[in-house]
Design a protein around this motif. Structure first.
Motif, mmCIF file in Angstrom:
data_model
loop_
_atom_site.group_PDB
_atom_site.id
_atom_site.type_symbol
_atom_site.label_atom_id
_atom_site.label_comp_id
_atom_site.label_asym_id
_atom_site.label_seq_id
_atom_site.Cartn_x
_atom_site.Cartn_y
_atom_site.Cartn_z
ATOM 1 N N ILE B 26 0.842 -1.201 0.000
ATOM 2 C CA ILE B 26 0.000 0.000 0.000
ATOM 3 C C ILE B 26 0.878 1.252 0.000
ATOM 4 N N GLN B 28 3.773 1.552 -1.207
ATOM 5 C CA GLN B 28 4.455 1.682 -2.506
ATOM 6 C C GLN B 28 3.520 2.167 -3.615
ATOM 7 N N ALA B 29 2.242 2.331 -3.298
ATOM 8 C CA ALA B 29 1.274 2.699 -4.339
ATOM 9 C C ALA B 29 0.663 4.064 -4.038
ATOM 10 N N PRO B 30 1.419 5.123 -4.265
ATOM 11 C CA PRO B 30 0.982 6.450 -3.828
ATOM 12 C C PRO B 30 0.065 7.166 -4.831
ATOM 13 N N ASP B 31 0.003 6.661 -6.047
ATOM 14 C CA ASP B 31 -0.744 7.347 -7.100
ATOM 15 C C ASP B 31 -2.245 7.306 -6.813
ATOM 16 N N GLU B 32 -2.867 8.500 -6.788
ATOM 17 C CA GLU B 32 -4.264 8.588 -6.337
ATOM 18 C C GLU B 32 -5.281 8.650 -7.465
ATOM 19 N N ARG B 33 -4.933 8.230 -8.655
ATOM 20 C CA ARG B 33 -5.888 8.399 -9.753
ATOM 21 C C ARG B 33 -6.935 7.280 -9.792
#
Lengths: 203, 203
Positions: B26, B28-33
């Motif tokens: 989680i 490592q997955a910062p992209d909020e799109r």
């Protein structure tokens, strides 16, 4: 006959054959009893599918029971949403989070047993048309509940009641007992593309 | 240390490792799109899963758009249910049944194009958090819509909007464009056990 007209004709014939096959399948399945569905595998959509079936049942004016195993500590839009319908939906969430967030096995077992008692109550109520046992497979995988007893309790439900069980790693005996089993395989997951779990989709 | 205490200890350690792995994923997955999810395969639960995601989004106070391709002629509890929330859900059903129930290709194409126009409208509205394109894969499989245009329209949506596409036979280009793809395999189906499709479960 033009190429497009020929294509339309071939399409019409193919569709007529398909319709025949589907109609025959349905005609060959006269038994009107409730079904046990198991939604398992590592892919996304198992729980969502169970909740979608609950929504569909409500659309048919049926009453629904939902017991969430394991996911208690997670923010879930499903709970917020389905609790809007207290007259049609009985909603119970097991009082524990994902097992890897509690790390207390005895406590998880006690809570799983308490949640199962609610499930049994729902499966004894002929007014309840569909019972969703969300993430039950996880509780079984960790041995929090006795598989034989769980299957016996499910099989003792009213004849017209549907039961939907979700969670990865469905035990073979439950698969054997089920009428329908869908194995959801993960082909591709957003985590891998580096996209954060999104409110409204992941949970 | 007793055997049971040892088992609990092993469990605790295993769960701690699992929690670490999940937390790292989680983090490592910062992209909020918004994400494009594709639910495909021959198993049961694809559409249900999409509708469950719509319910979850509503639970988070988000607005939802639903376009049903192909299934228009079918009795669906989902439609009855989700139409209860006209302020939160925009619901459109394509004006045709399963293709093998219409057997008129040109008519199906016209109706698929009209349904797609509604989908595009929803995918241009930043107020809509999630768009469910139910059975779109079937419309694509029969060539009722242009795949390149469909993918371009989906990719042109607002950055935070989620799109969920269901239906067997997802085209490779759509799978390629997707963030998450679940392939639902049919392990066992109630039809095979001779049980009729049940109101509230099958449709």
């Amino acid at each position: 006959m033009s190429e497009s007209a020929e294509r339309d004709q071939r399409h019409r014939e193919r569709m007529q054959r398909k319709k025949q096959v589907v109609d025959e399948k349905i005609a060959q399945a006269p038994d009107e009893r409730g079904v046990l569905l198991v939604l398992t595998g590592n892919g996304k959509g198992k729980s969502s599918s169970g909740f979608g079936m609950a929504a569909r049942a409500l659309g048919h004016g049926l009453r629904v029971g939902i017991v969430q195993f394991i996911k208690g500590a997670r923010s879930t839009g499903e709970e917020t949403f389905f609790r809007r319908f207290p007259d049609e939906v009985r909603y119970h969430v097991m009082g524990a989070g994902f097992t890897w967030e509690t790390q207390d096995r005895q406590d998880d077992i006690a809570k799983a047993e308490a949640a199962w008692a609610v499930a049994v109550e729902l499966m004894r109520d002929p007014q309840v048309a569909l019972v969703l046992l969300d993430e039950l497979n996880i509780a079984l995988k960790y041995g929090y509940l006795q598989l034989d007893q769980v299957i016996a309790d499910i099989q003792a439900r009213p004849a017209h009641q549907h039961v939907v069980v979700t969670g990865r790693g469905a035990p073979p005996a439950l698969v054997e007992a089920a009428d329908t089993v869908t194995d959801m395989g993960m082909t591709k997951h957003a985590f891998k593309a580096g996209i954060k779990a999104q409110k409204g989709v992941e949970f």
